[in-house]
Every structure is written in C-alpha cells, then in structure tokens.
Design a protein around this motif. Structure first.
Motif, short mmCIF file in Angstrom:
data_model
loop_
_atom_site.label_atom_id
_atom_site.label_comp_id
_atom_site.label_asym_id
_atom_site.label_seq_id
_atom_site.Cartn_x
_atom_site.Cartn_y
_atom_site.Cartn_z
N LYS A 1 -116.41 -76.18 -7.66
CA LYS A 1 -116.70 -75.37 -8.88
C LYS A 1 -116.30 -73.78 -8.84
O LYS A 1 -116.62 -73.00 -9.50
N GLY A 2 -115.73 -73.39 -7.49
CA GLY A 2 -115.19 -72.27 -7.17
C GLY A 2 -116.10 -71.06 -7.04
O GLY A 2 -116.00 -70.02 -6.85
N ASN A 3 -117.52 -71.49 -6.59
CA ASN A 3 -118.32 -70.46 -6.16
C ASN A 3 -118.15 -70.04 -4.83
O ASN A 3 -118.76 -69.21 -4.08
N LEU A 4 -117.59 -70.97 -3.92
CA LEU A 4 -117.16 -70.63 -2.54
C LEU A 4 -115.75 -70.62 -2.40
O LEU A 4 -114.78 -71.42 -2.69
N LEU B 1 -122.49 -78.88 -0.54
CA LEU B 1 -121.40 -78.02 0.00
C LEU B 1 -120.10 -78.07 -0.89
O LEU B 1 -119.68 -77.38 -1.35
N MET B 2 -119.74 -79.25 -1.10
CA MET B 2 -118.16 -79.56 -1.78
C MET B 2 -118.52 -79.29 -3.37
O MET B 2 -117.47 -79.06 -3.79
N SER C 1 -114.67 -70.82 6.65
CA SER C 1 -115.50 -71.92 7.46
C SER C 1 -116.96 -71.73 6.83
O SER C 1 -117.47 -70.62 6.71
N ILE C 2 -117.57 -72.78 6.46
CA ILE C 2 -118.74 -72.68 5.91
C ILE C 2 -119.77 -73.79 6.39
O ILE C 2 -119.35 -74.92 6.69
#
Length: 285
Positions: free
Chosen positions: A118-121, A112-113, A126-127
């Motif tokens: 890398k800027g994909n999320l 997740l991190m 909140s994920i």
C-alpha cells in the motif's frame, strides 16, 4: 474480467475476510470466530465465505494465517492457539474446491507486505516487523523479498528464550495477551492501563515501562544482528502511537552501545487490514 480477490486473515480467535477490488479498495468485509478450530471450523469457514462471495467473480484467494507456511501453502507449524491446524493443506483444499488460484502466507509476513504493497514503507529498504498480539511473530524483508530461512521457520521470534520446563518463551511472558493477563488482576484492560499511564498514574507507568523494556531487549538483539533500515511494530498496541514507541526507543538505546541504534522505529498504519492487503499482494508480485 473483474480484478477482485478474496482475502482471509486467520488468527487465533477470529477470521477476518474482505473482497479487494482493482482499485485496491476493500468493498466487502466481515469476521467469523475460529472456535479454536473445533470440528474443522477454519476450513469450513473459508469454504462457506468463498461460496458467498462468488458473485464478485473472484480471480483468486489470498490467505494470511497464523503458523509457519510451507511452499505448497500448507501449515508447517502451528502453536497451541489453533487446535488441529498443523499440516492443514489450505492451498490444495481451496484450489480443489473452487478451481481458482490460492496463495497462502504467514500473518506477520502478510502484515509487513501489506504495508509495503500500500506504499506505507519503502520497498527498497531492509525491514523487520514484529506483531504483538495473542503471540509474538516476526517477518524479515530484504532485497525485495521475504526471508523465511532454509526450512520456512525463520523469524519465529515468539520462541526466543524458550524453555521446555514450564513452556516459557518471549511470547508467553511478554505478548499483548500476556500483558493483558497481568493487568487484568487490577481490573483494567491494556488500553485502560495505557490511559492511566498517560494520566501520570505511577503504578501503571511502572507496569508499562517494565513491559516495554522487556520488548525492547529482544528488539535490540534483532537490530544488532541485522542492522535494519526500519523496524516495524504491528498489533493493536501500535494504536498507542508515540507514547508507546518513545518508550521502546528509549529502552532499545539502553540495551545497545551508544550510537549503534540507527534503525528507524515505526508502527503499522493499516491495522486490521494489513494482513488482507498482504495476502492479496502475492498476486501482484
């Protein structure tokens, strides 16, 4: 001084590793077997690989690993997929051996991190992430940080519906490995089963629909509890793209009252590299 970091991702069957440079590029990559951690294979591999990569003038070592990780970089809990691993003091062992900083993170937290790093999320969202593989793991990111509970054991979603008799759980029944065992009796792999379903073979369409419905039931429960911005699915099955996620969305909506599923469902994009970037992200926090 070079901004090179060595990252490891310790899974149930293999250890992936890579050197990540100041431009956040993987400039060296490899894999090694865990051998079920026979004769302390995991720590020996970490030490041997680090010795080989010292030429990169490493500033630190980031470790993504299966199991629940304590505040001192130790393995609080490890399931049966990795032998003699629980209690392993990874941070202490590596820092004493190489005298450089070491950071250790659970592998789903790292996945997740890595996507956020890398800027994909969007880091302001909140994920929740689940990774489907040998087992099923979870990670929760909220208000700019990972939430792992009072004892570091939160998000152990693979143990949902755990029953001691028969050692049954969500992951024992519905992980990708469990599904692989199911389809193997028909002489196919999981990707081959998906290919057959895409081609319209009703038998495989039915098998995959049943699996997706079981996954969606628990995803719906998590979404009902947390009302997330984003639900992220990782693991090799995420390569099935919209064919897979469309089925998950359909069944999640079935498991919730009309209008209550507002969460955006996404799949991980970094694949095998997400945990490596996630382990390194700790040095940039």
């Amino acid at each position: 001084m070079d901004n090179n970091y060595l990252a490891f991702d310790i899974g149930g069957t293999s250890i992936k590793y890579g050197v990540i440079d100041k431009n956040l590029q993987v400039v060296d990559y490899g894999t090694a077997p865990t051998n079920n951690n026979e004769n302390n294979t995991i720590v020996k591999t970490l030490i041997d690989v680090t010795k080989q990569k010292k030429e990169f003038n490493l500033r630190g070592i980031g470790i993504s690993t299966a199991g629940r990780v304590g505040k001192q970089g130790e393995i609080l809990y490890a399931g049966p997929t990795v032998k003699d691993y629980q209690g392993m003091q990874l941070k202490k062992i590596l820092e004493e051996a190489f005298e450089i900083p070491v950071k250790v993170i659970n592998d789903v937290d790292a996945a997740l991190m890595g996507e956020i790093f890398k800027g994909n999320l969007d880091y302001q969202k909140s994920i929740y992430c689940i990774a489907l593989g040998t087992g099923i793991g979870g990670a929760f990111y909220y208000d700019g940080k990972l939430l792992n509970g009072a004892h570091g054991l939160a998000n152990s979603v693979g143990y949902l519906n755990f029953q001691q008799i028969g050692n049954s759980s969500f992951e024992s029944k519905f992980s990708t490995l469990a599904f692989q065992h199911q389809v193997a009796q028909y002489g196919v792999t999981v990707p081959e089963a998906f290919s057959a379903a895409r081609a319209g073979e009703e038998f495989y369409v039915s098998l995959i629909n049943q699996w997706c419905e079981a996954l969606a039931k628990e995803i719906a429960n998590i979404c009902l509890l947390l009302d997330l911005d984003i639900f992220l699915i990782g693991g090799a099955v995420s390569r099935q793209g919209a064919f897979f996620t469309d089925k998950i969305k359909y069944y999640v909506n079935e498991k919730m009252p009309d209008g209550m599923f507002q969460t955006e469902l996404k799949i991980a994009t970094l694949q095998d590299l997400s945990q490596l970037f996630g382990a390194v992200s700790l040095f940039y926090a």
